[in-house]
Design a protein around this motif. Structure first.
Motif: not given
Length: 180
Positions: A10-14, A114-116, A169-173
């Motif tokens: 995720m980028d910083a804003r997200e 960053g990376k998750i 979208w995030m939940q579906d992904s």
């Protein structure tokens, strides 16, 4: 950390938006938990009890719905006492589970993006927290079956609907990534 891991970024804003939303829902749930009346029997037995009345806040009412919904006209249609009893018994642990799930998201989501990297168990917590955020946001946006895909550009809810779609979208992904 060994075993299956799910990876994303995720980028910083997200990350900031998600952390803010999860924090807001956690705050609502925490306030609800702390508003539970003192119960002398609970203090003696060690069994926690929660609020017996449903929440006034519509977002919390969506997150903590009634336990029993009788069919109109059925003999138990007016059994508010049943909901009160069930709410008093179970709401504290439901809130605990929701707060724990939010805590996992806040712990595994880098503050500046960053990376998750999460385990399947942490992914389950993410799904719970994302559901709670979507439910609360859906109440604010008045989402129902007739809600259009987009609001008019001058509708003040329009940017928030975009966030709602992003969460969906995030939940579906995440669900697709967890599927065997």
């Amino acid at each position: 950390m060994s075993g299956l891991k799910l990876r994303s970024e995720m980028d910083a804003r997200e990350a900031s938006v998600l952390r803010s939303l999860v924090g807001a829902v956690s705050g609502l749930l925490g306030e609800r938990a702390s508003s539970a009346p003192e119960d002398e029997l609970a203090a003696l037995t060690g069994l926690r009890s929660g609020n017996t009345a449903p929440p006034d806040d519509p977002r919390l009412a969506r997150l903590l719905p009634e336990f029993h919904r009788a069919e109109p006209g059925s003999p138990d249609a007016d059994r508010a006492d049943l909901n009160s009893a069930l709410r008093g018994l179970h709401e504290p642990e439901i809130i605990d589970e929701k707060l724990a799930a939010a805590g996992v998201v806040l712990h595994t989501l880098p503050e500046d993006g960053g990376k998750i990297l999460i385990t399947p168990e942490e992914a389950d917590a993410w799904l719970t927290a994302l559901t709670d955020v979507r439910l609360a946001l859906g109440v604010v946006l008045e989402i129902d079956a007739d809600t259009p895909e987009q609001f008019a550009p001058d509708d003040p809810r329009a940017p928030h609907l975009d966030v709602y779609h992003w969460l969906t979208w995030m939940q579906d992904s995440l669900l697709q990534a967890m599927a065997p």
